[in-house]
Every structure is written in structure tokens, then in C-alpha cells.
Motif scaffolding. Structure first.
Motif, mmCIF file in Angstrom:
data_model
loop_
_atom_site.group_PDB
_atom_site.id
_atom_site.type_symbol
_atom_site.label_atom_id
_atom_site.label_comp_id
_atom_site.label_asym_id
_atom_site.label_seq_id
_atom_site.Cartn_x
_atom_site.Cartn_y
_atom_site.Cartn_z
ATOM 1 N N ARG A 171 -9.728 7.579 -21.110
ATOM 2 C CA ARG A 171 -9.316 6.212 -20.783
ATOM 3 C C ARG A 171 -8.309 6.254 -19.631
ATOM 4 O O ARG A 171 -7.584 7.226 -19.444
ATOM 5 N N HIS A 172 -8.255 5.165 -18.883
ATOM 6 C CA HIS A 172 -7.107 4.905 -18.014
ATOM 7 C C HIS A 172 -6.778 3.414 -18.121
ATOM 8 O O HIS A 172 -7.651 2.585 -18.385
ATOM 9 N N ALA A 173 -5.500 3.100 -17.936
ATOM 10 C CA ALA A 173 -5.057 1.710 -18.094
ATOM 11 C C ALA A 173 -5.189 0.930 -16.796
ATOM 12 O O ALA A 173 -5.588 -0.241 -16.798
ATOM 13 N N TYR A 174 -4.830 1.569 -15.671
ATOM 14 C CA TYR A 174 -4.862 0.904 -14.366
ATOM 15 C C TYR A 174 -5.317 1.876 -13.295
ATOM 16 O O TYR A 174 -5.185 3.097 -13.447
ATOM 17 N N THR A 175 -5.808 1.316 -12.203
ATOM 18 C CA THR A 175 -5.910 2.083 -10.970
ATOM 19 C C THR A 175 -4.613 1.868 -10.193
ATOM 20 O O THR A 175 -3.813 0.984 -10.523
ATOM 21 N N ASP A 176 -4.392 2.658 -9.152
ATOM 22 C CA ASP A 176 -3.209 2.476 -8.303
ATOM 23 C C ASP A 176 -3.118 1.034 -7.796
ATOM 24 O O ASP A 176 -2.058 0.399 -7.843
ATOM 25 N N GLU A 177 -4.254 0.538 -7.322
ATOM 26 C CA GLU A 177 -4.276 -0.802 -6.734
ATOM 27 C C GLU A 177 -3.964 -1.869 -7.783
ATOM 28 O O GLU A 177 -3.202 -2.810 -7.519
ATOM 29 N N GLU A 178 -4.512 -1.710 -8.987
ATOM 30 C CA GLU A 178 -4.272 -2.691 -10.052
ATOM 31 C C GLU A 178 -2.806 -2.703 -10.487
ATOM 32 O O GLU A 178 -2.212 -3.758 -10.718
ATOM 33 N N LEU A 179 -2.204 -1.510 -10.582
ATOM 34 C CA LEU A 179 -0.798 -1.451 -10.976
ATOM 35 C C LEU A 179 0.094 -2.047 -9.888
ATOM 36 O O LEU A 179 1.057 -2.774 -10.187
ATOM 37 N N ASP A 180 -0.215 -1.749 -8.629
ATOM 38 C CA ASP A 180 0.547 -2.338 -7.513
ATOM 39 C C ASP A 180 0.511 -3.862 -7.586
ATOM 40 O O ASP A 180 1.519 -4.544 -7.344
ATOM 41 N N ASP A 181 -0.654 -4.407 -7.940
ATOM 42 C CA ASP A 181 -0.795 -5.852 -8.036
ATOM 43 C C ASP A 181 0.069 -6.410 -9.170
ATOM 44 O O ASP A 181 0.721 -7.456 -9.008
ATOM 45 N N MET A 182 0.116 -5.717 -10.310
ATOM 46 C CA MET A 182 0.945 -6.154 -11.437
ATOM 47 C C MET A 182 2.427 -6.129 -11.057
ATOM 48 O O MET A 182 3.186 -7.063 -11.364
ATOM 49 N N ILE A 183 2.847 -5.088 -10.368
ATOM 50 C CA ILE A 183 4.256 -4.967 -9.968
ATOM 51 C C ILE A 183 4.617 -6.041 -8.952
ATOM 52 O O ILE A 183 5.693 -6.647 -9.004
ATOM 53 N N ALA A 184 3.700 -6.280 -8.018
ATOM 54 C CA ALA A 184 3.950 -7.312 -7.005
ATOM 55 C C ALA A 184 4.134 -8.687 -7.639
ATOM 56 O O ALA A 184 4.855 -9.546 -7.104
ATOM 57 N N LYS A 185 3.492 -8.895 -8.795
ATOM 58 C CA LYS A 185 3.607 -10.173 -9.496
ATOM 59 C C LYS A 185 4.781 -10.189 -10.482
ATOM 60 O O LYS A 185 4.947 -11.145 -11.236
ATOM 61 N N GLY A 186 5.579 -9.105 -10.486
ATOM 62 C CA GLY A 186 6.728 -9.041 -11.384
ATOM 63 C C GLY A 186 6.351 -8.844 -12.837
ATOM 64 O O GLY A 186 7.089 -9.238 -13.747
ATOM 65 N N GLU A 203 5.932 -5.915 -14.577
ATOM 66 C CA GLU A 203 6.104 -4.516 -14.959
ATOM 67 C C GLU A 203 6.057 -4.323 -16.468
ATOM 68 O O GLU A 203 5.423 -3.395 -16.979
ATOM 69 N N GLU A 204 6.745 -5.208 -17.215
ATOM 70 C CA GLU A 204 6.788 -5.065 -18.666
ATOM 71 C C GLU A 204 5.407 -5.274 -19.274
ATOM 72 O O GLU A 204 4.993 -4.537 -20.182
ATOM 73 N N GLU A 205 4.673 -6.228 -18.763
ATOM 74 C CA GLU A 205 3.320 -6.476 -19.259
ATOM 75 C C GLU A 205 2.421 -5.281 -18.971
ATOM 76 O O GLU A 205 1.576 -4.906 -19.794
ATOM 77 N N ALA A 206 2.628 -4.678 -17.796
ATOM 78 C CA ALA A 206 1.835 -3.507 -17.436
ATOM 79 C C ALA A 206 2.103 -2.350 -18.398
ATOM 80 O O ALA A 206 1.173 -1.662 -18.849
ATOM 81 N N MET A 207 3.377 -2.128 -18.728
ATOM 82 C CA MET A 207 3.722 -1.047 -19.651
ATOM 83 C C MET A 207 3.108 -1.298 -21.026
ATOM 84 O O MET A 207 2.610 -0.366 -21.676
ATOM 85 N N LYS A 208 3.132 -2.533 -21.485
ATOM 86 C CA LYS A 208 2.536 -2.852 -22.783
ATOM 87 C C LYS A 208 1.033 -2.559 -22.784
ATOM 88 O O LYS A 208 0.480 -2.063 -23.776
ATOM 89 N N HIS A 209 0.382 -2.864 -21.661
ATOM 90 C CA HIS A 209 -1.056 -2.610 -21.579
ATOM 91 C C HIS A 209 -1.329 -1.101 -21.582
ATOM 92 O O HIS A 209 -2.306 -0.640 -22.201
ATOM 93 N N ILE A 210 -0.489 -0.326 -20.910
ATOM 94 C CA ILE A 210 -0.650 1.133 -20.904
ATOM 95 C C ILE A 210 -0.527 1.672 -22.321
ATOM 96 O O ILE A 210 -1.342 2.490 -22.772
#
Length: 694
Positions: A68-83, A85-92
């Protein structure tokens, strides 16, 4: 279903942007695959949807859908750009736990990132590891570092990891310069966590021909099949032929303008000459191609064929591009992956790291686990194995793998110049491997004398014996008989008869065994079974069947399989009548008389032997029915067809045939044997030698 929070895991993270993490991943996964049945592989952030590292471990370790992987580089960059980060960590964390719920152990390969964010990757990985609750192994790239710099980097990595409150499971220092290795080993010998010191590997640093040609956007002109060959630097050929020849060297790439056919001809002559080096390939630059007649000569070289490519780049630009190519370990390049594992195993005590994260061995035995156990057992007490077919490419590649992994001491038989030339052409290292030409051996006369003694009752003469002993199968078998080697593996080129006839003539059977037979180790998805006899005795008598059963039970014990012997027939118990079933019934009685300690049942049908439900109905109370591990077929026709049918229909791996009953180990290969088959058979032969060829 398991509790994902209780599923043990290991998090691997690079402290530097380019840390050599792929090699370390393979080395640790090799150890894990030998111990864990349901192994998972997780990447919090992959480089892209079709992640190359994930594809590599899927291919090598047969992980199926347990990646499994949670994000690609591009997808994570998009999540961070939208502020977010916490939601991204929860998804990971959620993605990881979903995988962990399906697995007994999860290997986590940390994010690497590209571009400007490479320096933040380690901090990100620490945060993920802390939230997942996984112990971390840090990979530190020590390329071009002196000892003082290395010491400072280790301190910073330690401080960061402890500050993040992440459990430190180990430190692997990669690409250590030769001048620093000894100091680093002394410095970290008694460190607070396991430390692996991996010396810079020249063999892994060399790119493949495929990687180089991709960098040049080159197209094949002739002989492009050796793309796995490594490239050890390059030579620009723009001088006169004598000067070009002076600069040619083995495994280098020759870059020359396409309108210089004389330089291409010089490379061909050098490749064919026993005194000349063999370049890995030739690149014709400037979009120019040489005369077709010369290219046709290359096509006709057969074993000495040389890859020739063409690129539109000018010569100088092509040379600059080649100089920048970095080697990568990717799916589809099994030799490079095996080289990486070999380098890791030579430098790192894997068990120390696995013990740190409490990896226990599974009760289930998968094909990968069994194969890795073979290699581990063979390496503990290395034996000397002779391989008579020294000119076969598969034998050469397998020999390199076996030598690199320390499985056995090896001797190849054949013309030494031809073997070494072919090894260079396919980029195989024969360092540490002995080569003997039987026709020139100092032992030839001694071997002939021993053959005369063994066959004097057949009227053997010294003259005939001298000629016979020049045959590689006879020479190799006599090496084993006289103790100059511990075992022999052949059959990739020669027939079964050619391989085993010498063994029948003078190695002969061990005491108490009248018949040589064979068995296959059938590696099923969750266990290992023994099938016999599938290769040697066409229509065995009851006495021969009993011999096969007893020998196969001993083979099972040797490979840590509890022998429960099923004497197969078309009927079960007392229900059937007829000559064939009576033979099996008689053979079963002989086994019970000769070996009352063995669990044996017969006659019994295959379904009753392997299926507990059927076995309980047809032979209630039997300790073998439904639980058999050793299957003895009534004749060669049935055995050979059954093992092939099971292999093809179920995806089982068939290892063998393993010859049983000989005084000393000699094993036969299929002429369609893969490199992996040869490696496994050599390991089996080495284990037989360790155990006294039970």
C-alpha cells in the motif's frame, strides 16, 4: 483478524536524500521473507502511482496485494498546499492500519521526496513513525565522508530520532569509503543499537547497459540482448586503431562516431581475441550508422555477439550523458537485486536488526521461506560443489550468485579461457571460483587409476579410463568420489543419463540402500511436500518402492519436514484388488518391517492422503491420511506427470530432482532449469553433503 496496533513493523528511513535505501530494503526484506508468512510493505509517500521500489519488492517477494501507499509526492504536496497536513497524517495512519490488519509484519519504506523538499524527508518520516508507533532503522549515506564527518552525522541523526520520541531499532551506514571502514567498525562495535557498516560497492555503482542506453535515447543496431550487462566507465574512440586498442578494457562502453567503422572492427577483434579485452557494448554517435556488411559480421558472432547502439547525440555530448548515469535497482533486473542482497548480507548481521523488532519465525512455510532457509543452512558450513557445465550462461550467472552469497565453494569444469571469456561477455564475476580443465588437470591420471579400480571387473583399461575421465561428468563425479569436492550438480546441458551414470558406476549407493531414486521438493503456498520417484525408476518393484519411501522419508527429515509417508495407489486401504495395488500393499509392509519408526500408510489415494476430511472418511484413525507430507507414486509415469500437473495448475515451485541413496551427493538439473533452480539445487547438494548425504 489481527489488531493492527499489535502487528510488529519496521520503519526504514534515509537520513540523506540519496541513501541507498533500496539495497537496504532488499537486504532486510530478504531476512523478513525467510521468517514471516503474511509480510506487508507500506510506503507513506510513493514517488508516483506505479512506484518502482514497490514494484521491485512485489516482484522479488511475491507480496501480491499486501502493498500500500497513502499518497504520491504530488498528492501530498497538494494536501500541504491546502493546509491539510493533519488530515494527510490521519490518512497515512489509516492506510497503514488497513494493511497491518491483514499482515503478520509490515515493512515500512519511508518517504524520500524530490526537489526542494528532500531535506525535510527525515523529519517527516520521524513524524509518521511516531504516529504509527513503529521502530525506525536509519540509513545514513557516508559517501565521500571522513570519520569525523561521519561521526557528526550519526550524532545529529541520533538527536533527531530521540527528540521525536521514536524507538531506534538500528543504524545502517551505507557507501562507506574503504579507508574509513575499519575506523567505523571500531567506533560502533559496542554502540547502543545495532549498526551495519556497508563498504562502497563498485559493482553496484556501475549502471547497466539498459540504463546507459536510456540516457542516450539510443536505439539498437545489432546484438542488443545483453542489456543487463554492467558498464564500467566509457572510452571515446576517435583515435587510430592501435591507440584505441590500447585504451579498451573489459566492461567499458566504447563511444565512437558512426562513420568510424575501423574502430568498431577493432572492438570486434578485441572481443574475439583471447588476449584482448571485451567491451560491454558500442555506441555509434551523430545519428550515423556504419556499413551493413560490418554489422552483419557482428550478428554472426553468436556467443561473442556485441551490443551495438546508435544515438543522435554528438560524441562529446554522449560521453557527458554517460558520465552522469546513476545505477538503480529496479523490477525486472533480478541479477542487480541479487547483487544488492549479497552486498548487504556480507556487511550487515541481519538477525540483530530483526531481533530488535521482535520478528519471530512463522509456523507456516512458504516457498520463499523454504528457499531462504536452504541458503542460510548451506552458508553455515560451506561445502565444495563442482559444476561440470562451466560454459552454460545459466551456470555462470548462478555461480556468481552462489559465490556472492557465500552458499558454497565452487569449481567449474571446462576450458578456462573459454569460460572466462564468456563470463566477461555476460558481465559475470568469477572471483573466488575455481576453474579446472579436465584435459589438462594434474589429477587426470589419478582419476583414471581410480576408475580402472572401480571398473576392473568390466575389463576397464588405463587408456580407456584416461579418455573417459576427460568427460566433465565423469571428472566431476570422480572429484566427489575421491573427496576433492563434496557434491556435484549437472544436467543443465547434459542428459540425466550422462549426469548420473558415472555416479552409478563408482559412487554407488549407501549401505542398506539398493536403489538410487529421486524426489521433488514441492513448495506449495503454505507447506513443503515430497514427491517421489518422479525421475529415475520407471516401473519399480515392491522392494524398490520401499527403498524409495525410506529414502524419501530421510530426505524429508533432512529438510525439516516431518515424514508422514503415503504409498499412493488407485484405491485406499483394503478396498482395491489387482496386481498394481497389491504391489503397493506389499511395499508398505516392507517399509513397516524395515522402518517401524516411520509413519506410513498404503495403499492410499492422493485425495485421502492430502485432504483431512477425505482422509478421515476413508481411513479413520490414520496418522497419515489427510496429513501426508511424503507422497510415493507407484511408477515413474504417474509421478512425473503428477508433479508437473500440480506445478502448472497450482503455481507450486518444484525443486529437484534430488537424487537419493547415493554414497555422496550428485544432483541432476532439468535442461530447462532457471538460474534460481540451479542456485536452489546447489544449496540442496551442499546441505546433503553437510548431513552426510542421508
Amino acid at each position: 483478524m489481527s489488531d493492527p496496533q499489535s502487528t510488529p513493523s519496521m520503519y526504514l528511513a534515509s537520513f540523506h536524500p540519496i541513501g541507498g535505501k533500496t539495497m537496504v530494503t532488499l537486504g532486510l526484506m530478504e531476512g523478513l521473507s525467510a521468517r514471516v508468512n503474511k509480510l506487508g510493505y507500506f510506503r507513506p509517500v510513493a514517488g508516483e502511482q506505479e512506484d518502482s521500489q514497490t514494484a521491485l519488492v512485489q516482484e522479488r517477494y511475491n507480496l501480491a496485494d499486501r502493498t500500500r501507499h497513502a499518497y504520491t509526492d504530488e498528492e501530498l504536496d497538494d494536501m500541504i498546499a491546502k493546509g491539510k497536513e493533519e488530515e494527510a497524517m490521519k490518512h497515512i495512519i489509516a492506510t497503514y492500519r488497513e494493511l497491518a490488519d491483514e499482515c503478520e509484519f509490515v515493512f515500512i519504506s519511508g518517504a524520500d521526496f524530490n526537489g526542494q523538499r528532500t531535506q525535510t524527508a527525515y523529519d517527516f518520516n520521524l513524524e509518521v513513525a511516531r504516529n504509527i508507533g513503529s521502530p525506525m532503522i536509519t540509513v545514513l549515506n557516508a559517501e565521500k565522508m571522513d570519520m569525523d564527518t561521519l561521526r557528526d552525522e550519526v550524532k545529529v541523526a541520533r538527536m533527531k530520532t530521540k527528540s521525536a520520541e521514536v524507538v531506534r531499532a538500528g543504524l545502517i551506514i551505507n557507501r562507506v569509503q574503504q579507508s574509513v571502514v575499519r575506523k567505523a567498525l571500531d567506533e560502533y562495535a559496542d554502540y547502543e543499537i545495532p549498526v551495519g557498516i556497508i563498504e562502497e560497492s563498485r559493482e553496484l555503482a556501475m549502471p547497466t547497459l539498459a540504463e546507459v542506453m536510456a540516457s542516450l535515447n539510443a536505439t539498437p543496431v545489432r546484438g542488443s540482448e545483453d542489456l543487463d550487462n554492467t558498464v564500467d566507465g566509457f572510452i571515446v574512440g576517435a583515435m587510430s586503431i592501435p591507440n584505441v586498442i590500447k585504451h579498451l578494457r573489459d566492461d567499458a562502453l566504447l563511444i565512437t562516431p558512426g562513420d568510424r567503422p575501423e574502430i568498431l572492427a577493432a572492438a570486434i577483434m578485441s572481443r574475439l581475441s583471447s588476449n584482448g579485452p571485451s567491451v560491454s557494448g558500442v555506441v555509434l554517435t551523430g545519428g550515423l550508422t556504419t556499413d551493413p556488411a560490418l554489422l552483419d559480421l557482428i550478428e554472426g558472432l553468436e556467443r561473442h555477439r556485441m551490443p551495438v547502439y546508435s544515438t543522435d547525440m554528438p560524441t562529446y555530448e554522449a560521453a557527458r550523458a554517460v558520465a552522469k548515469v546513476r545505477s538503480r535497482i529496479t523490477a525486472g533486473h533480478s541479477r542487480r537485486a541479487t547483487q544488492a542482497v549479497s552486498v548487504f548480507e556480507r556487511n550487515v548481521r541481519t538477525k540483530e536488526f530483526l531481533n530488535r523488532v521482535k520478528v519471530s519465525r512463522s509456523d507456516v512455510v512458504t516457498p520463499l521461506m523454504f528457499e531462504f532457509d536452504l541458503i542460510e543452512r548451506a552458508r553455515r558450513n560451506r561445502r565444495h560443489i563442482v559444476l561440470p557445465e562451466g560454459l552454460d550462461d545459466r551456470i555462470l550467472i548462478a555461480s556468481e550468485i552462489l559465490q556472492q552469497r557465500g552458499v558454497a565453494h565452487l569449481t567449474l569444469l571446462g576450458d578456462e579461457d573459454e569460460i572466462r571469456r564468456r563470463a566477461i561477455e555476460i558481465a559475470v564475476s568469477l572471483d573466488g571460483i575455481a576453474i579446472i580443465d579436465p584435459t589438462k588437470s594434474e589429477r587426470l591420471s589419478d582419476y583414471a587409476d581410480a576408475y580402472v579400480e572401480a571398473r576392473k571387473h568390466k575389463g576397464m583399461t588405463k587408456e580407456v579410463a584416461m579418455e573417459t575421465m576427460q568427460d566433465v561428468s565423469y571428472f566431476g563425479s570422480m572429484m566427489v568420489q575421491l573427496g576433492d569436492a563434496d557434491g556435484m550438480v549437472s544436467g543443465a546441458v547434459n542428459t540425466t543419463a550422462h549426469t548420473i551414470t558415472p555416479a552409478f558406476q563408482f559412487i554407488r549407493t549407501k549401505p542398506g540402500v539398493e536403489n538410487v531414486s529421486s524426489s521433488f521438493l514441492m513448495l506449495m503456498s503454505d507447506r513443503v511436500l515430497i514427491y517421489a520417484d518422479c525421475a529415475v525408476i520407471p516401473n519399480p518393484t515392491a522392494e524398490q518402492l520401499a527403498d524409495v519411501a525410506i529414502s524419501s522419508a530421510e530426505t524429508a527429515k533432512m529438510f525439516r519436514i516431518e515424514p508422514r509417508v503415503a504409498m499412493l495407489s488407485y484405491s485406499t486401504g483394503e478396498s482395491g484388488k489387482g496386481q498394481d495395488v497389491d504391489k503397493v500393499r506389499e511395499a508398505t509392509a516392507i517399509v513397516r518391517k524395515r522402518r517401524p519408526d516411520l509413519l506410513v500408510e498404503g495403499p492410499i489415494q492422493y485425495d485421502a492422503a492430502i485432504d483431512p476430511t477425505v482422509g478421515a472418511k476413508k481411513l479413520p484413525g490414520s496418522e497419515v491420511a489427510g496429513h501426508a507430507t511424503v507422497f510415493i507414486f507407484p511408477d515413474l509415469n504417474t509421478g512425473n506427470n503428477t508433479y508437473k500437473a500440480v506445478q502448472r495448475s497450482s503455481g507450486a515451485t518444484a525443486v529437484g530432482p534430488v537424487l537419493q541413496g547415493l554414497n555422496k551427493p550428485v544432483n541432476d538439473l532439468s535442461r530447462g532449469a532457471l538460474v534460481s533452480d540451479i542456485v536452489n539445487t546447489v544449496a540442496i547438494t551442499a546441505i546433503q553433503a553437510q548431513e552426510g548425504n542421508l
